[in-house]
Design an enzyme around this catalytic site. Sequence first.
Site, PDB file in Angstrom:
ATOM      1  N   TYR A 107     -25.780 -43.494 -19.142  1.00 17.66           N
ATOM      2  CA  TYR A 107     -24.421 -42.703 -18.408  1.00 17.66           C
ATOM      3  C   TYR A 107     -23.792 -41.659 -19.689  1.00 17.66           C
ATOM      4  O   TYR A 107     -23.150 -41.581 -19.708  1.00 17.66           O
ATOM      5  CB  TYR A 107     -23.698 -43.843 -18.763  1.00 17.66           C
ATOM      6  CG  TYR A 107     -23.247 -44.423 -17.069  1.00 17.66           C
ATOM      7  CD1 TYR A 107     -23.247 -44.241 -15.953  1.00 17.66           C
ATOM      8  CD2 TYR A 107     -23.673 -45.986 -17.340  1.00 17.66           C
ATOM      9  CE1 TYR A 107     -22.643 -44.889 -14.686  1.00 17.66           C
ATOM     10  CE2 TYR A 107     -23.359 -46.873 -15.994  1.00 17.66           C
ATOM     11  CZ  TYR A 107     -23.348 -46.072 -15.126  1.00 17.66           C
ATOM     12  OH  TYR A 107     -23.283 -47.339 -14.237  1.00 17.66           O
ATOM     13  N   HIS A 162     -25.886 -48.548  -8.291  1.00 20.62           N
ATOM     14  CA  HIS A 162     -26.096 -47.172  -8.660  1.00 20.62           C
ATOM     15  C   HIS A 162     -27.414 -46.461  -7.888  1.00 20.62           C
ATOM     16  O   HIS A 162     -28.296 -47.237  -7.458  1.00 20.62           O
ATOM     17  CB  HIS A 162     -26.728 -46.681 -10.591  1.00 20.62           C
ATOM     18  CG  HIS A 162     -26.782 -46.363 -10.871  1.00 20.62           C
ATOM     19  ND1 HIS A 162     -25.959 -45.411 -11.713  1.00 20.62           N
ATOM     20  CD2 HIS A 162     -27.863 -44.998 -10.856  1.00 20.62           C
ATOM     21  CE1 HIS A 162     -27.147 -43.795 -11.823  1.00 20.62           C
ATOM     22  NE2 HIS A 162     -28.267 -44.127 -11.061  1.00 20.62           N
ATOM     23  N   GLU A 206     -33.948 -41.289 -14.796  1.00 20.00           N
ATOM     24  CA  GLU A 206     -33.626 -42.701 -15.178  1.00 20.00           C
ATOM     25  C   GLU A 206     -34.928 -44.087 -14.833  1.00 20.00           C
ATOM     26  O   GLU A 206     -34.905 -44.408 -15.956  1.00 20.00           O
ATOM     27  CB  GLU A 206     -32.712 -42.886 -14.082  1.00 20.00           C
ATOM     28  CG  GLU A 206     -31.610 -42.604 -14.652  1.00 20.00           C
ATOM     29  CD  GLU A 206     -30.073 -42.038 -13.080  1.00 20.00           C
ATOM     30  OE1 GLU A 206     -30.487 -42.485 -12.038  1.00 20.00           O
ATOM     31  OE2 GLU A 206     -29.101 -41.451 -13.179  1.00 20.00           O
ATOM     32  N   ASN A 257     -18.171 -50.493  -8.118  1.00 26.94           N
ATOM     33  CA  ASN A 257     -19.026 -50.519  -7.000  1.00 26.94           C
ATOM     34  C   ASN A 257     -19.856 -50.315  -6.730  1.00 26.94           C
ATOM     35  O   ASN A 257     -20.770 -49.563  -6.233  1.00 26.94           O
ATOM     36  CB  ASN A 257     -18.904 -48.739  -6.617  1.00 26.94           C
ATOM     37  CG  ASN A 257     -19.432 -47.615  -8.168  1.00 26.94           C
ATOM     38  OD1 ASN A 257     -19.874 -48.511  -8.283  1.00 26.94           O
ATOM     39  ND2 ASN A 257     -18.640 -46.561  -7.983  1.00 26.94           N
ATOM     40  N   LYS A 300     -24.659 -53.213  -9.494  1.00 25.02           N
ATOM     41  CA  LYS A 300     -24.499 -53.139 -10.540  1.00 25.02           C
ATOM     42  C   LYS A 300     -24.061 -54.972 -10.956  1.00 25.02           C
ATOM     43  O   LYS A 300     -24.080 -55.942  -9.811  1.00 25.02           O
ATOM     44  CB  LYS A 300     -23.523 -52.139 -10.696  1.00 25.02           C
ATOM     45  CG  LYS A 300     -24.002 -51.532 -10.848  1.00 25.02           C
ATOM     46  CD  LYS A 300     -22.538 -49.830 -10.837  1.00 25.02           C
ATOM     47  CE  LYS A 300     -23.123 -48.821 -11.005  1.00 25.02           C
ATOM     48  NZ  LYS A 300     -21.120 -47.730 -10.412  1.00 25.02           N
TER      49      LYS A 300
HETATM   50  P1  DAT Z   1     -21.695 -42.508  -9.296  1.00 30.84           P
HETATM   51  O1  DAT Z   1     -22.433 -43.497  -9.599  1.00 30.84           O
HETATM   52  O2  DAT Z   1     -21.156 -42.492  -7.517  1.00 30.84           O
HETATM   53  O3  DAT Z   1     -23.049 -41.217  -8.998  1.00 30.84           O
HETATM   54  P2  DAT Z   1     -20.943 -41.701 -10.942  1.00 30.84           P
HETATM   55  O4  DAT Z   1     -22.085 -40.330 -11.800  1.00 30.84           O
HETATM   56  O5  DAT Z   1     -19.471 -40.167 -11.140  1.00 30.84           O
HETATM   57  O6  DAT Z   1     -20.767 -41.538  -9.966  1.00 30.84           O
HETATM   58  O7  DAT Z   1     -19.657 -41.974 -11.875  1.00 30.84           O
HETATM   59  C1  DAT Z   1     -20.425 -43.352 -12.266  1.00 30.84           C
HETATM   60  C2  DAT Z   1     -19.848 -44.312 -12.507  1.00 30.84           C
HETATM   61  O8  DAT Z   1     -18.745 -43.903 -13.478  1.00 30.84           O
HETATM   62  C3  DAT Z   1     -19.362 -44.549 -11.096  1.00 30.84           C
HETATM   63  O9  DAT Z   1     -20.379 -45.303 -10.137  1.00 30.84           O
HETATM   64  C4  DAT Z   1     -17.920 -45.542 -11.239  1.00 30.84           C
HETATM   65  C5  DAT Z   1     -17.356 -44.398 -12.211  1.00 30.84           C
HETATM   66  N1  DAT Z   1     -16.169 -43.627 -12.297  1.00 30.84           N
HETATM   67  C6  DAT Z   1     -16.965 -42.865 -12.159  1.00 30.84           C
HETATM   68  N2  DAT Z   1     -15.156 -42.673 -12.045  1.00 30.84           N
HETATM   69  C7  DAT Z   1     -14.768 -42.982 -13.029  1.00 30.84           C
HETATM   70  C8  DAT Z   1     -13.224 -43.455 -12.758  1.00 30.84           C
HETATM   71  N3  DAT Z   1     -12.479 -42.038 -12.315  1.00 30.84           N
HETATM   72  N4  DAT Z   1     -12.306 -43.733 -13.689  1.00 30.84           N
HETATM   73  C9  DAT Z   1     -13.168 -45.349 -13.525  1.00 30.84           C
HETATM   74  N5  DAT Z   1     -14.618 -44.414 -13.306  1.00 30.84           N
HETATM   75  C10 DAT Z   1     -15.198 -43.730 -12.997  1.00 30.84           C
HETATM   76 MG    MG Z   2     -23.835 -40.839 -11.119  1.00 30.55          MG
END
Ligand code: DAT
Ligand code: MG
Length: 149
Positions: free
Chosen positions: A51, A117, A128, A114, A11
């Site tokens: 997303y 992805h 994707e 973080n 990212k």
């Molecule tokens: P991942 O990236 O582990 O698949 P996810 O699909 O649940 O996680 O979420 C996508 C991204 O959104 C994640 O990498 C960071 C952001 N994110 C997730 N939960 C969040 C939250 N509670 N507050 C802010 N950003 C968040």
């Molecule tokens: Mg995810």
Amino acid sequence: MAVEKTFVMVKPDGVQRGLIGEVLRRFEQKGLKVVAAKLMNVPKSLAEQHYAEHRERPFFGELVSFITSSPVFAMVLEGESAISVARTLMGKTNPAESAPGTIRGDFGLTIGMNIVHGSDSPESAAREIGLWFSEGTVAYDKAVDVWLA
Ligand code: DAT
Ligand code: MG
């Protein structure tokens, strides 16, 4: 067990911090094969599609503006159980809770940034990869493959 392809992306925070090589090194050393890769700016429409599952979440706007803020390094990795293996190497979504030794555990601090992805299921991976690499991936053999499976 099956050979899978997964979509992985460094990212904007990872690219800006000079972590493309470090992240890629971990996946390569694990034995995953790079079958596509590119550095790119992310169009807003692509970010929103990528997303889409989070469209109703309060952080959706932040997510889209973050991922479009600076280039990402997008790739497709292939190998035995590649989808779950890549997720394990990445660590938990929230870097504050990710185990040391994982990418997020070693380099991340907050959930918004973080580093990386990775697709979370075979359905997500197929969706994707189609979204980010409509040009397709590169099929090739590596001599080391016989020592990995
Ligand atoms: P991942 O990236 O582990 O698949 P996810 O699909 O649940 O996680 O979420 C996508 C991204 O959104 C994640 O990498 C960071 C952001 N994110 C997730 N939960 C969040 C939250 N509670 N507050 C802010 N950003 C968040
Ligand atoms: Mg995810």
